[in-house]
Each structure stands twice: as structure tokens, then as C-alpha cells.
Design an enzyme around this catalytic site. Structure first.
Site, mmCIF file in Angstrom:
data_model
loop_
_atom_site.group_PDB
_atom_site.id
_atom_site.type_symbol
_atom_site.label_atom_id
_atom_site.label_comp_id
_atom_site.label_asym_id
_atom_site.label_seq_id
_atom_site.Cartn_x
_atom_site.Cartn_y
_atom_site.Cartn_z
ATOM 1 N N HIS A 1 4.110 -4.129 37.183
ATOM 2 C CA HIS A 1 2.671 -4.098 36.935
ATOM 3 C C HIS A 1 1.901 -3.297 37.986
ATOM 4 O O HIS A 1 0.734 -2.983 37.787
ATOM 5 C CB HIS A 1 2.135 -5.537 36.842
ATOM 6 C CG HIS A 1 2.656 -6.261 35.636
ATOM 7 N ND1 HIS A 1 2.222 -7.504 35.256
ATOM 8 C CD2 HIS A 1 3.582 -5.903 34.700
ATOM 9 C CE1 HIS A 1 2.863 -7.889 34.165
ATOM 10 N NE2 HIS A 1 3.704 -6.936 33.811
ATOM 11 N N ASP A 2 2.557 -2.995 39.085
ATOM 12 C CA ASP A 2 1.948 -2.091 40.072
ATOM 13 C C ASP A 2 1.927 -0.667 39.521
ATOM 14 O O ASP A 2 0.961 0.072 39.713
ATOM 15 C CB ASP A 2 2.774 -2.154 41.374
ATOM 16 C CG ASP A 2 2.072 -1.523 42.581
ATOM 17 O OD1 ASP A 2 1.237 -0.640 42.384
ATOM 18 O OD2 ASP A 2 2.381 -1.924 43.723
ATOM 19 N N SER B 1 -1.772 -1.878 43.590
ATOM 20 C CA SER B 1 -2.937 -1.787 42.697
ATOM 21 C C SER B 1 -3.064 -3.016 41.797
ATOM 22 O O SER B 1 -4.154 -3.326 41.318
ATOM 23 C CB SER B 1 -2.877 -0.517 41.842
ATOM 24 O OG SER B 1 -1.657 -0.445 41.138
ATOM 25 N N HIS C 1 14.253 -7.480 31.570
ATOM 26 C CA HIS C 1 13.790 -8.696 30.884
ATOM 27 C C HIS C 1 14.983 -9.630 30.656
ATOM 28 O O HIS C 1 14.816 -10.803 30.357
ATOM 29 C CB HIS C 1 13.137 -8.344 29.536
ATOM 30 C CG HIS C 1 11.705 -7.898 29.676
ATOM 31 N ND1 HIS C 1 11.127 -6.971 28.845
ATOM 32 C CD2 HIS C 1 10.721 -8.275 30.537
ATOM 33 C CE1 HIS C 1 9.864 -6.781 29.193
ATOM 34 N NE2 HIS C 1 9.590 -7.565 30.221
ATOM 35 N N ASP D 1 1.418 0.792 45.364
ATOM 36 C CA ASP D 1 0.333 0.724 46.342
ATOM 37 C C ASP D 1 -0.434 -0.597 46.269
ATOM 38 O O ASP D 1 -1.525 -0.717 46.828
ATOM 39 C CB ASP D 1 -0.645 1.898 46.118
ATOM 40 C CG ASP D 1 -1.170 1.930 44.684
ATOM 41 O OD1 ASP D 1 -0.809 1.030 43.896
ATOM 42 O OD2 ASP D 1 -1.945 2.845 44.347
HETATM 43 C C1 HEM Z 1 8.419 -14.233 32.791
HETATM 44 C C2 HEM Z 1 8.695 -12.960 32.915
HETATM 45 C C3 HEM Z 1 8.202 -11.846 32.028
HETATM 46 C C4 HEM Z 1 7.486 -11.892 30.869
HETATM 47 C C5 HEM Z 1 6.978 -13.127 30.142
HETATM 48 C C6 HEM Z 1 7.271 -10.532 30.437
HETATM 49 C C7 HEM Z 1 6.587 -10.167 29.286
HETATM 50 C C8 HEM Z 1 6.231 -8.876 28.974
HETATM 51 C C9 HEM Z 1 5.411 -8.489 27.868
HETATM 52 C C10 HEM Z 1 4.812 -9.446 26.843
HETATM 53 C C11 HEM Z 1 5.275 -7.146 27.906
HETATM 54 C C12 HEM Z 1 4.508 -6.275 26.913
HETATM 55 C C13 HEM Z 1 5.393 -6.024 25.717
HETATM 56 C C14 HEM Z 1 4.776 -5.002 24.775
HETATM 57 O O1 HEM Z 1 3.896 -5.382 24.009
HETATM 58 O O2 HEM Z 1 5.184 -3.843 24.789
HETATM 59 C C15 HEM Z 1 5.994 -6.668 29.055
HETATM 60 C C16 HEM Z 1 6.036 -5.361 29.465
HETATM 61 C C17 HEM Z 1 6.786 -4.909 30.509
HETATM 62 N N1 HEM Z 1 7.628 -5.652 31.299
HETATM 63 FE FE1 HEM Z 1 7.803 -7.652 31.294
HETATM 64 N N2 HEM Z 1 7.865 -9.691 31.328
HETATM 65 C C18 HEM Z 1 8.450 -10.456 32.315
HETATM 66 C C19 HEM Z 1 9.193 -9.988 33.370
HETATM 67 C C20 HEM Z 1 9.497 -8.670 33.599
HETATM 68 C C21 HEM Z 1 10.451 -8.186 34.559
HETATM 69 C C22 HEM Z 1 11.334 -9.086 35.425
HETATM 70 C C23 HEM Z 1 10.430 -6.822 34.491
HETATM 71 C C24 HEM Z 1 11.227 -5.804 35.264
HETATM 72 C C25 HEM Z 1 11.931 -6.048 36.333
HETATM 73 C C26 HEM Z 1 9.462 -6.447 33.496
HETATM 74 C C27 HEM Z 1 9.138 -5.155 33.161
HETATM 75 C C28 HEM Z 1 8.211 -4.810 32.203
HETATM 76 C C29 HEM Z 1 7.728 -3.461 32.001
HETATM 77 C C30 HEM Z 1 8.120 -2.207 32.781
HETATM 78 C C31 HEM Z 1 6.806 -3.533 30.960
HETATM 79 C C32 HEM Z 1 5.936 -2.399 30.447
HETATM 80 C C33 HEM Z 1 4.605 -2.480 31.200
HETATM 81 C C34 HEM Z 1 3.557 -1.544 30.687
HETATM 82 O O3 HEM Z 1 3.765 -0.338 30.749
HETATM 83 O O4 HEM Z 1 2.502 -2.004 30.227
HETATM 84 N N3 HEM Z 1 8.926 -7.593 32.964
HETATM 85 N N4 HEM Z 1 6.595 -7.730 29.671
HETATM 86 CA CA LIG Z 2 0.011 1.179 41.640
#
Ligand code: HEM
Ligand SMILES: [Ca+2]
Length: 671
Positions: free
Chosen positions: A194-195, A270, A423, A268
Site C-alpha cells: 500500500h506504500d 506515503s 496473498h 516513502d
Molecule cells: C489480510 C490480508 C490482506 C487482505 C484482506 C488483502 C486484500 C486485498 C484486496 C481486497 C485487494 C484489492 C483486490 C482488487 O479488487 O483488485 C488487494 C490488493 C492488493 N494486495 Fe492485498 N490483501 C492482504 C494482504 C496482502 C499481502 C500480504 C500482500 C503482499 C505481500 C498484498 C498485496 C496486494 C497488492 C500488491 C494489491 C494491489 C494494490 C493496488 O494496486 O491497489 N496484500 N488486497
Molecule cells: Ca509511497
């Protein structure tokens, strides 16, 4: 099936705290319980044993390093795309630069990063700044070349539904192999994601399953098979899904569809401070450099409560921070609160070290330190576990050069594909563990999405959840997501039925035009698969068989699907293609960031030698000690603290995890 945490390992630590007798008493302060004489003998004995242990472990490490790396040769240096992408991003990004990029003037004398990341690169001031496109490593893949979702290459029909792929390939593959990492590792991953990445999705609350494909943003709803093992019980045949916003929504019509990153692409902080001046200003207190916070009755500090009320009702607030996703899940909300506290702790220490500093200097200097700590933890603690130790050392950290020709932007393939493979380590459940190491509550992650208020419901909840994440083994890396986020994500109150994260991720890959898996193999230096058998280099045969049943052609396999099925490479948690795409991002994010905390760029914000030394001594453990009542920790933040004899040796926060702010004292005027 649901519970993927081995409960038997959760019970109260009997002997774990006895050895060093640093256990916390009930009021949360550390106390020594042995008398001085016995203590000294015990310490001598322990020091001696530790010496022998360390020697033995170093010998084993040395041996295994030599064995696995064929005598210190750089590993995998031939695997792209780190080198080949430098300066070679595909067409639509350059189109953006030519047609839509704002003109920004920079002051090269600025010591601190801007809020939105502009002026990091003085020749290309918008590189890596918020609201600029994700870069593409490979050109967009759409069926019409512009924006329509990919179709089968054999018969032009839609690809198998994302949910069908989940059911046939992944849903029943829940493995409970114990993991030596703890749940903080996963939480750090999401925090960093999210950063650097925030893809805006049109979320006006509309249920796309009701509107149907006539509405362009609703054209990609996910088809649920009638025999779905979970959803069929509820007669659910459609999963709502909304397409991501494109540059069109940012007044920049580009083709093929181009997606903007709302976060500053740099690492950073953010997500804590916001990705533009407006949000950053709204989060500051303008007193002594601190961030705004609310103080609970017991004196604990929490992020400000948002004016928007949680759908769950009165007093069930949301938190406010630099990233709107703070409330998504409890662990994430905890990290945001922890880093807000850490910022305020640093600001307080800086003020104590130098009382002449203004609010502005205290704020920016604290932000500079917090950002540097986040980078340091990411590159020295997190990446060696995710990508493997040798790979991180030899590929990512190979030198500390700043290269202004490297574009540091987050790639589409990283954010909508490779990094989401992780994930798979999201646990289904978490524990709240009290200061006596007793599990006081077990929660389902999916029951507490968008319900962050549990953190404050009882005054011990923050520390108990943090302790739980430290003490609970993570979900081991495997070829599936946990059962709860595969079915019940974001379920409304009083209902179990929700959405499926894996279906979302697969569909998001198609939505954002990610290339199929085979293209990514090619980019990453694996051989192109001409038949399904060619996948056997990295995917197990029973999975290949199922892929063949699902997809008409080996060229159709979605990137995330192939990547999730790959066997992890070396000591990494991910397979070859994800490692290459994740590694590419983190390498560029370091080499292309003028303000990276330890590179060789000369600028007014460069840390002096003594300050850099302090930054490099800080681990996530220091942050935990500074911001919570957890008062002793094991030596490695992301390793599960268990009850074994060796690992039960813990260190007192007051002794080992103090941060030295001397270099910031008044008489030191240097950077
Ligand atoms: C409880 C833990 C987590 C939950 C509930 C969660 C849930 C989500 C959800 C709902 C999305 C948006 C899906 C979509 O509509 O495209 C998302 C995006 C994403 N998640 Fe997770 N996530 C979790 C943990 C993680 C972890 C551990 C990583 C990587 C190490 C990760 C990496 C990402 C990335 C890179 C995105 C895309 C972000 C963006 O560009 O907006 N997430 N996640
Ligand atoms: Ca940032």
C-alpha cells in the site's frame, strides 16, 4: 479446513520466559526476578552456550551457502527483467509523458521528499509520483487491443471464469505445513504494497451483478459455476466486480487502457503521510512535528477517527491515515497505528535532542527517519525472506548506486500480478495473546474486514494482537489462498457470504491487461512453453493436467494462476517469474530513488555517516518496542517466537531495542 493455524502450538509459554527472566508482569513493565549472584552465573553459562551455538550455526550457514551457490557466483544474474526494462517501458507510458504529464519545476536544494514524490528525479520530475501510470514491462493484452478483456487464443471465446479456476485448481489445496515465519511478515507485505500501489476502482456501492454488462464499469462481473461448492448453497451465480479506473478518469484519454497509481510509487511511508500535500496537511497536528492522533482513556494513542461512520453502527468508527485502505483488516490498521505512534515517538525524541527545531523541521526530519526505517526493514528483513537471501544480496543489493536513468515506478505486472501471489500467506485466523502468553481470543480475518474498532474495544487489544502476530506462525507459502478469503471476504454483517480474493486477483489481471503467464515466462528468461508439458520445469504435473483441462491453450493461462502454481525458487517464498517481477520492482525502487536511505546520491537530504549508522541499527523490533507494551522480543522480527529452547531467548526492549538519537543532538549540525 478453515483454521490454518496449528492451535496446539499456541498455548502459554511455560519455559520460554524463564531463561532470561524478562517476563512482563501484569502492569506491563519488565522486571528482573533472579537475584544478582544467580543471575551472573546464568548469564555466563548462557553466553558460553550462545557462543558455541553461534559458531555451529555460522559453520552450517557457510557450508550451505557454498553448497547452494557453487562457490560465491552471483545467482541468477541472467534472469531479467531488471536490466532489460531500464528505460524500455512500453508505449503508453511514454504517451502519458508526452501528452498528459504536468510540468513540474524542482528545487534541487530541497532536503526532504515531496508528499507526492515529484522532483525525486530532477531530470524526470514526475517519475514515481502519485497519479502517474503504472509502468508496463510487457505491452497490454486486450482482446480488442484497447480495453476488452482477453479471450481464448484458440476459439475467441471468454477464458474460464476466475471463480471456476479457483474452484478447480486452488480451493481444496489448504496445507497446514508449519511456518517458521510469523504473521508480521505477511502484514509487512501488505503495508508495503500500500506504500507503492493504489489502483483506484470505481466503488460507488453499485452491485454490478444487478446492473449487468451494459454499464462499462460492470462488464467484468465474475461468473460463478452452478455447482460452486460454497456459493451454490446461496444460489449465487454472479460475483460483483468493478473495473479499475483508467487514465480517462484522470482527464488523460490513452489507448490501450492505462492505469494510474494513486500512491507515490516510492517506498516513502506515503501510506502513513498521504500521497499529496492536501492529505499530508490534514494529518499533521502542527505541534512539535507530530501527526494528529486521539488519546484513549488509558493514554494509548490511535489514529484519528474518520468522520465517515463504519456501516456497523454507532461508535464503530473508521481510522484516518495517509491511505484509505487502513481499515481493510485489523493487522493493517494495527500497523498504521504503530507507525503513527512511531512517527510521534521520533518527533518527541528529536525535540528532546534539539529543542530549537521548528514544527516543520521536526515533522520532515521524523518523516525522513520513518521512511528510511521502512526501506531498511523492507530490504534487510523482508526481502531476504520473500526473495531469498542470496538473490536479495546479489541482485537487489548488489551495489548502492543511484542511477537517474532508472524509472522507479511500480509496474502493472507487480501490483496486479506478482506481488499478489503473496496473498497466499494471508492467514485465515489471528490470535490475541495477553502478556502471560495466553491466547485470549481467536478471530477470523474475514470477520474483521472494515471493522477496525476491535483494536480499541478493550485497552489490551492492540498489544494482544501484536503479540499474537509475533507468536503465531504464518501461513506457509503454498499454491492457494486461505479458505476464508477465498469465499467470505467483505461479508456484510449478519451474513457469511462474501467475495473471493483469488477470483478478484485473476479478474484484476485481465481487467488491467496483464500479459498471460507464458509471456511473463519469456520476459523472465524461462523457456516459452509450446505445450503444457513444457511447464514441468516449475509446475507440478497434477496442476499442469488441471490447467490443460481449464484453458484451451497454454498461451492463455493467466499470469497470477501460473505464478501461484510455481514451485518456490531456492530459499524464496515465490517462484521464478514472480521473483523476477517482484525483484525488478524492488531493485528499480532502490536504484531509481534519489532519496533512498543508503545510496550514493549526493543531495542535501543525504544522511550523515553517524545518522545512517543509527538508521541501519533499527529493525522492526525497535519500532514495536517504541510503540507498544510488548517488552521483549526475539532477535528477528519476522521469525515466529516459539517455545523451543534456543528461540526462547529473548531480549528486553529497554536493553537491546533503544534507538540512539545522539547524532540529532543540537551540537551536531550535519545531515
Ligand atoms: C489480510 C490480508 C490482506 C487482505 C484482506 C488483502 C486484500 C486485498 C484486496 C481486497 C485487494 C484489492 C483486490 C482488487 O479488487 O483488485 C488487494 C490488493 C492488493 N494486495 Fe492485498 N490483501 C492482504 C494482504 C496482502 C499481502 C500480504 C500482500 C503482499 C505481500 C498484498 C498485496 C496486494 C497488492 C500488491 C494489491 C494491489 C494494490 C493496488 O494496486 O491497489 N496484500 N488486497
Ligand atoms: Ca509511497
Amino acid at each position: 479446513m478453515v483454521n490454518d493455524i496449528p492451535l496446539e502450538t499456541w498455548n502459554k509459554t511455560d519455559e520460554s520466559t524463564v531463561l532470561l527472566s524478562l517476563n512482563k508482569n501484569n502492569d506491563g513493565h519488565s522486571k528482573s526476578v533472579y537475584d544478582a549472584y544467580q543471575g551472573r552465573i546464568l548469564i555466563l553459562f548462557l553466553a558460553f552456550t550462545l557462543l558455541i551455538f553461534t559458531f555451529a550455526i555460522s559453520a552450517v550457514d557457510l557450508w550451505s551457502d557454498l553448497g547452494s551457490n557453487d562457490g560465491d557466483q552471483p545467482v541468477q544474474s541472467s534472469l531479467h527483467p531488471i536490466a532489460i526494462v531500464d528505460g524500455h517501458f512500453s508505449f503508453e507510458t511514454s504517451e502519458y509523458l508526452v501528452r498528459c504529464a504536468p510540468i513540474v519545476r524542482c528545487d534541487s536544494g530541497n532536503k526532504y521528499r515531496t508528499a507526492n514524490g515529484t522532483c525525486n528525479n530532477l531530470n524526470n520530475p514526475i517519475w514515481g509520483s502519485s497519479n502517474t501510470p503504472f509502468v508496463r514491462l510487457v505491452k497490454a493484452h486486450y482482446s480488442d487491443g484497447i480495453s476488452k478483456l482477453r479471450v481464448s487464443s484458440e476459439n475467441n471465446k471468454p477464458l474460464p471464469s476466475a471463480r471456476e479456476i479457483q474452484i478447480r485448481l486452488f480451493l481444496n489445496k489448504q496445507s497446514k505445513i508449519p511456518d517458521k515465519n510469523n504473521q508480521l511478515l505477511m502484514q509487512w507485505g501488505q503495508f508495503i504494497a500500500h506504500d507503492v500501489s493504489n489502483l483506484a476502482v470505481d466503488t460507488d456501492g453499485r452491485d454490478c451483478c444487478l446492473y449487468g454488462p451494459d454499464l462499462p464499469s460492470c462488464e467484468a462481473t465474475i461468473k460463478i459455476p452452478v455447482d460452486d461448492p460454497v456459493y451454490s448453497e446461496y444460489n449465487k451465480t454472479c460475483m460483483r466486480f468493478t473495473r479499475a479506473m483508467t487514465s480517462n478518469n484522470y482527464s488523460c484519454p490513452l489507448q490501450p487502457s492505462t492505469f494510474m497509481d494513486d500512491a507515490s510509487h516510492f517506498i516513502d511511508g506515503s501510506q502513513i503521510y498521504g500521497s499529496n500535500d492536501y492529505i499530508m496537511t490534514s494529518l499533521r497536528s502542527f505541534t512539535d512535528g507530530t501527526l494528529k492522533s486521539v488519546t484513549a482513556d488509558d493514554g494509548q494513542e490511535f489514529c484519528p477517527h474518520s468522520s465517515e461512520e463504519s456501516p456497523s453502527g454507532a461508535n464503530k468508527y473508521f481510522y484516518n491515515s495517509g491511505d484509505s485502505r487502513i481499515n481493510m483488516n485489523l493487522g493493517l490498521a494495527l500497523f498504521h497505528n504503530m507507525f503513527m505512534r512511531f512517527h510521534n515517538y521520533v518527533a518527541f525524541k528529536l525535540k528532546s535532542a534539539n529543542s530549537t527545531l521548528s514544527d516543520e523541521t521536526l515533522f520532515q526530519e521524523s518523516r525522513r527517519i520513518v521512511g528510511a526505517v521502512i526501506q531498511h526493514v523492507t530490504y534487510t528483513q523482508f526481502l531476504p525472506i520473500i526473495l531469498g537471501k542470496n538473490y536479495t544480496e546479489n541482485i537487489i543489493l548488489v551495489d548502492s548506486k543511484y542511477d537517474p536513468s532508472v524509472n522507479p515506478s511500480t509496474s502493472q505486472e507487480f501490483s496486479a500480478g506478482a506481488f499478489r501471489v503473496l496473498h497466499n500467506i494471508v492467514p485465515a485466523q489471528q490470535r490475541l495473546v495477553d502478556s502471560n502468553y495466553t491466547t485470549v481470543r481467536v478471530i477470523n480475518v474475514t470477520d474483521w474486514m472494515n471493522r477496525p474498532y476491535l483494536l480499541q474495544e478493550q485497552s489490551s487489544n492492540f498489544d494482544n494482537l501484536l503479540r499474537g502476530m509475533l507468536y503465531t506462525g504464518g501461513r506457509s507459502s503454498q499454491h492457494s489462498y486461505n479458505y476464508l478469503i477465498s469465499n467470505f471476504m467483505f461479508h456484510p454483517d449478519n451474513s457469511v457470504i462474501g467475495t473471493d480474493l483469488l477470483s478478484y486477483d485473476i479478474q484484476r489481471g485481465r481487467d488491467t491487461g496483464l500479459p498471460p503467464y507464458n509471456k511473463m515466462r519469456e520476459l523472465c528468461g524461462l523457456s516459452v512453453a509450446y505445450s503444457y508439458d513444457d511447464l514441468a520445469d516449475v509446475i507440478q504435473s497434477d496442476d499442469i493436467y488441471k490447467l490443460e483441462e481449464l484453458y484451451d491453450s497454454v498461451n492463455d493461462i493467466d499470469f497470477l494462476v501460473g505464478a501461484l502454481l510455481e514451485t518456490p525458487e531456492d530459499d524464496a517464498l515465490v517462484g521464478k517469474t514472480s521473483r523476477c517481477v517482484i525483484g525488478d520492482f524492488f531493485r528499480r525502487s532502490r536504484t531509481g530513488d534519489r532519496f533512498f536511505y543508503d545510496n550514493d546520491a549526493e543531495h542535501p537530504g543525504k544522511f550523515s555517516k553517524d545518522k545512517l549508522e543509527v538508521i541501519k541499527s533499527i529493525s522492526l523490533d525497535h519500532v514495536i518496542c517504541a510503540t507498544s507494551l510488548v517488552d521483549h522480543l526475539q532477535n528477528n522480527s519476522f521469525t515466529k517466537i516459539d517455545n523451543g529452547w534456543y528461540s526462547s531467548m529473548k531480549w528486553d526492549c529497554d536493553e537491546k531495542y533503544k534507538i540512539d538519537f545522539k547524532p540529532w543532538e543540537e551540537e551536531h549540525c550535519s545531515n
